[in-house]
Design a protein around this motif. Structure first.
Motif, short mmCIF file in Angstrom:
data_model
loop_
_atom_site.label_atom_id
_atom_site.label_comp_id
_atom_site.label_asym_id
_atom_site.label_seq_id
_atom_site.Cartn_x
_atom_site.Cartn_y
_atom_site.Cartn_z
N CYS A 35 -9.43 -0.22 -2.33
CA CYS A 35 -10.04 -0.90 -1.19
C CYS A 35 -10.83 0.08 -0.36
O CYS A 35 -10.31 1.08 0.12
CB CYS A 35 -8.95 -1.55 -0.33
SG CYS A 35 -9.59 -2.60 0.97
N THR A 57 -10.83 -1.58 5.46
CA THR A 57 -9.57 -2.15 5.93
C THR A 57 -9.74 -3.65 6.16
O THR A 57 -10.58 -4.07 6.94
CB THR A 57 -9.12 -1.48 7.23
OG1 THR A 57 -9.00 -0.08 7.01
CG2 THR A 57 -7.79 -2.04 7.69
N PHE A 89 -6.64 -5.96 -1.20
CA PHE A 89 -7.06 -4.68 -1.77
C PHE A 89 -8.00 -4.80 -2.96
O PHE A 89 -8.56 -3.80 -3.40
CB PHE A 89 -5.83 -3.87 -2.20
CG PHE A 89 -4.86 -3.60 -1.09
CD1 PHE A 89 -5.14 -2.64 -0.13
CD2 PHE A 89 -3.68 -4.32 -0.99
CE1 PHE A 89 -4.25 -2.39 0.91
CE2 PHE A 89 -2.78 -4.08 0.04
CZ PHE A 89 -3.07 -3.12 1.00
N LEU A 118 -3.68 1.34 -4.38
CA LEU A 118 -4.29 0.23 -3.66
C LEU A 118 -5.26 0.72 -2.60
O LEU A 118 -6.31 0.11 -2.37
CB LEU A 118 -3.20 -0.65 -3.02
CG LEU A 118 -2.32 -1.43 -3.99
CD1 LEU A 118 -1.21 -2.14 -3.24
CD2 LEU A 118 -3.15 -2.43 -4.78
N GLU A 119 -4.92 1.81 -1.94
CA GLU A 119 -5.81 2.35 -0.91
C GLU A 119 -7.11 2.86 -1.51
O GLU A 119 -8.17 2.76 -0.90
CB GLU A 119 -5.11 3.48 -0.15
CG GLU A 119 -4.06 3.02 0.83
CD GLU A 119 -4.63 2.19 1.96
OE1 GLU A 119 -5.85 2.29 2.24
OE2 GLU A 119 -3.88 1.40 2.56
N SER A 153 0.82 -1.20 0.00
CA SER A 153 0.00 0.00 0.00
C SER A 153 0.86 1.26 0.00
O SER A 153 0.54 2.25 -0.67
CB SER A 153 -0.92 -0.01 1.22
OG SER A 153 -1.68 1.18 1.29
N THR A 169 0.07 3.69 -4.10
CA THR A 169 -1.02 4.41 -3.42
C THR A 169 -2.39 4.09 -4.00
O THR A 169 -3.42 4.30 -3.35
CB THR A 169 -0.78 5.93 -3.49
OG1 THR A 169 -0.63 6.31 -4.86
CG2 THR A 169 0.47 6.31 -2.71
#
Length: 844
Positions: free
Chosen positions: A148, A151, A271, A144-145, A138, A142
């Protein structure tokens, strides 16, 4: 349980060969990971703060000695071909053994660090490593955040503690879930660890089978479940995928020698789109709902057909409005006994009760809101939100099974769904083609791994109620997959048969028709005929299950109407329903009087001259006729005899060895698991099934509206009817009709409420006694039912109507008072008691 699931998967699990260069992840993972498009960094680029390596070994301490805790160091050591983490390599209990004797190979980690050996379990070490790997990915990518929305965290907390919400006690080594209390209803992915080499029939494989069963049972909207298997000193990873056709196992990945492929798998699981881990992108659930009133739980009327507005899939919960109904306190929630399931019992565990009571106590004063949006429909798929489900329903039960969960689950449990017109908040959305329907509640869901995986939703569109049947249909060709659609078209216009509004072969986000064959690169003989296509059907009108009858007369009248429907189907449309069971017999509330309603025409067939039909869809075991049971039992015995004969011949060819315990092979093969056989079946078998449904209701229930009988008879006839030994089940039913004493025993099991139906039972038995030799006719059964229907009193029906009207009036009165109290301006003076109308005056 492990044996049951393994037997169910016998010869239905395919194993992939070494992947081709064009698909380094193999066919299975390349296909299910297709929605994931984000480019990933090379593992050599992944950096981690030294202090974040919570499980270092002596090599790591020595190599990075003198660096500050905040210094960034590689997560993967390319020179040593190993991860900078003290990953386990020795068998459990051998942590102190010397690294030279630990069986480590080139590139494998050294033995566990003595300083940390007693502080963490193997499961905790691997879980922390996977979380750190996800964190490094992650930080390096960036995007990937943004991909998803929630969490997802790996946890080993359940490795030594049974997960709640199921009576099947299992402790998964690893669990990937959102940051909520972990239960089988919200697990994304589970994982198992073993030091031993991988074998399909090993204990780890059987445990994975059971994990998949629990995940698919508690989350029936899943397309498949994913299990990770770490074997061979924990350095080899395989991904196990289970769906409604069986299972598929990926090729082996060495986490040290193939670090980029390994990190790619973890990145997608952590993710990626939820479609990558098995969720259906056409179904979503809102985050907040109002729980139902506990007083109304017995009035719950499930079925397979039913309210909502046309809405967009872009934002499932864009606008919110507060509910007029206040959330009841936890103490007010009913803990009524559940209807027992023929197939399984799924009441919550004691740990679940304790945990859920703690969750509820923290939410006593919470007020739930719901969300829905009104706009034009969108053809794009809906992204499911977080999942948290409770045990659903079994074969004979379509009523939510317990009321013990917290009311704050992000994906609501079935018993939290609104279940009356007084609580109409939507709880989700489901797409059928380009049309979006609002889900009000789950009406029915099957439990288990293999099979149709049917889930029925009560939905609405433009203020009109419908039923969406979400299921997996056996077959490849459209003619087979769409058989129910063809049958309903042929039955169009027949009273008591659902109207088909729409149908859709479900597609994935990339537009591909969702079929279980897509996940398998090759097809063996043993897996032929097991492919299933994902289908959505939309029906109307809405009905309630037979066991939700209000009076004895309504019960008998509904059964009489079902016979009339079957007669019309056979004599006028030349169609045999083929699957008469408790779940398919309903009651439809019409304007003047309730009527019988027959659903689930998936296995209906065109009547042939010889009445021979392929086995499958021939009925549900407890309600199957004697003749049908005998034929299927004979086929079952032939298959078992052939299997034993084959096993004996293999033993004779082998040299004498210590005979190991018999293991289920599971893996697919080039020999057919079961031959395709035909059985003789006619409408007389469906008429006999209807009698067993009638007797089941009289024994299982104690009063109208689905009130389940409290006492349990250990030697009940129902236990014999549900036996998986079909030969003994058939013998018991044959003896029942031949022996008058058995008939008396059955009648003695009836609940006293049904004593007025004993004469009907006697006459119905007499009509069916010679059904095997001389098939009973429709007119004979109709004559029996009509003669006793006329004798049943009408006063119970009148009293039931009066009771319903009173309850409706009470609820309306309370809601009007609540609305009036909410509409009062702030600071308005309180009225004196003398100024208030009496309750009777208000009603007048």
């Amino acid at each position: 349980m492990n044996k049951i699931t393994s037997d169910e998967l016998n010869h239905l699990v395919t194993h992939e060969d070494a992947p081709e260069a064009s698909q380094p992840l193999g066919h299975l993972l390349s296909h299910i990971f297709k929605p994931f498009k984000i480019p990933l960094p090379d593992v050599s680029e992944l950096k981690i703060p030294l202090k974040k390596i919570v499980h270092p070994n002596e090599r790591i301490r020595s190599q990075y000695h003198g660096l500050s805790p905040d210094s960034l160091v590689p997560l993967y050591d390319t020179a040593m071909s190993t991860w900078n983490w003290n990953l386990p390599v020795d068998p459990p209990g051998d942590a102190d053994s010397d690294s030279e004797n630990a069986g480590s190979t080139s590139g494998a980690p050294v033995s566990p660090d003595p300083e940390a050996a007693g502080s963490a379990t193997y499961e905790e070490i691997i879980a922390s490593f996977l979380n750190s790997l996800a964190g490094c990915l992650s930080a390096s990518q960036t995007l990937l955040e943004h991909e998803c929305y929630a969490t997802r965290t790996w946890s080993a907390a359940s490795a030594h503690k049974v997960l709640p919400s199921s009576t099947i006690k299992r402790k998964p080594d690893l669990v990937l879930s959102d940051n909520i209390t972990v239960k089988w209803g919200n697990i994304r992915v589970s994982g198992e660890l073993t030091h031993s080499p991988y074998k399909p029939a090993m204990r780890l494989g059987k445990t994975a089978d059971t994990h998949a069963y629990l995940m698919m049972s508690e989350q029936p909207w899943r397309r498949f479940s994913v299990i990770l298997s770490f074997t061979d000193a924990y350095c080899h990873l395989r991904v196990l995928m289970y769906d409604h056709s069986g299972g598929a196992v990926s090729t082996r990945f060495d986490i040290y020698q193939q670090p980029d492929l390994f990190s790619h798998i973890i990145a997608v699981l952590n993710f990626g789109n939820l479609e990558c881990v098995g969720y259906d992108s056409t179904v979503s659930f809102t985050k907040h709902i109002s729980p139902p009133r506990s007083q109304d739980i017995r009035a719950y009327r499930p079925m397979k057909n039913m309210p909502a507005r046309r809405s967009s899939s872009a934002d499932p919960a864009a606008s919110t409005s507060e509910s007029l109904d206040q959330v009841p306190t936890p103490g007010s929630l009913s803990l009524d006994d559940d209807l027992e399931s023929v197939a399984s019992d799924s009441s919550g565990s004691e740990e679940s009760l304790i945990e859920d009571s703690l969750e509820r106590s923290s939410n006593d004063s919470a007020t739930q809101s719901f969300a829905h949006e009104e706009s034009a429909p969108s053809p794009f798929p809906v992204q499911p939100t977080m999942v948290s489900s409770a045990p659903l329903v079994g074969l004979t039960s379509q009523i939510p099974q317990d009321l013990k969960e917290s009311i704050c689950s992000i994906m609501p449990h079935p018993f939290q769904f609104p279940h009356s017109v007084h609580s109409p908040e939507p709880c989700g959305k489901i797409r059928v083609g380009n049309t979006m329907y609002i889900i009000k509640r789950i009406l029915f869901a099957t439990r288990g791994l293999m099979g149709r995986g049917t889930t029925c939703y009560l939905v609405s569109l433009d203020e009109e109620d419908y039923i969406v049947k979400d299921h997996w249909v056996l077959g490849k060709q459209d003619a087979v997959i769409l058989n129910e659609i063809e049958m309903l078209d042929s039955m169009c216009g027949v009273p008591g048969v659902p109207d088909l509004v729409d149908h859709w072969l479900v597609t994935t986000s990339d537009g591909e028709v969702d079929n279980t064959q897509n996940y398998r690169k090759k097809e063996c003989k043993s897996t032929r005929g097991t492919n299933r296509a994902h289908v959505h059907l939309v029906f109307k009108p809405c009905a309630r299950p037979l066991h939700m009858f209000r009076t004895l007369k309504e019960l008998v009248r509904a059964l009489r109407d079902i016979v009339i429907i079957q007669k019309t189907a056979v004599e006028e449309r030349k169609i045999l329903h083929h699957d008469c069971s408790l779940n398919n017999v309903m009651i439809l509330d019409d304007i003047d009087i309730s009527k019988g309603f027959l659903i689930d025409w998936e296995f209906a067939v065109r009547i042939t001259a010889d009445n021979q039909y392929p086995i499958g869809g021939t009925g549900t075991v407890p309600f199957m006729s004697r003749k049908l049971l005998g034929q299927v039992a004979c086929i079952q015995e032939q298959v078992m005899a052939k299997a034993q004969e084959k096993q004996q011949s293999k033993k004779l060819k082998l040299k004498p060895k210590k005979t190991p315990a018999t293991k289920t092979p599971k893996t697919s093969s080039d020999s057919l698991a079961l031959p395709i056989s035909c059985v003789g079946q006619s409408y007389s078998d469906d008429l006999e099934s209807l009698f067993f449904i009638f007797a089941w209701v009289c024994i299982k229930f104690s009063s109208p509206n689905g009130m389940v009988r409290q006492e349990h008879n250990s030697s009940s006839s129902l236990d014999h009817w549900t036996s998986l030994d079909l030969a003994s089940c058939a013998a018991f039913k044959v003896s029942f009709f031949a022996n008058p004493m058995d008939e008396e025993c059955l009648i003695s099991e009836f609940h006293p409420y049904f004593k007025l139906l004993i004469p009907l039972t006697t006459d119905w038995c007499a009509a069916l006694r010679d059904n095997m030799a001389h098939p009973v006719t429709f007119d004979a059964i109709l004559c029996v039912l009509n003669s006793h229907l006329d004798k049943l009193p009408d006063d119970e029906e009148l009293q039931s109507t009066v009771t319903m009207l009173r309850k409706s009036a009470d609820v309306l009165n309370k809601n009007l008072k609540r609305v009036a109290s909410l509409s009062l301006p702030m600071g308005s003076p309180k009225r004196m008691k003398s100024d208030e109308f009496s309750e009777s005056d208000q009603q007048m």
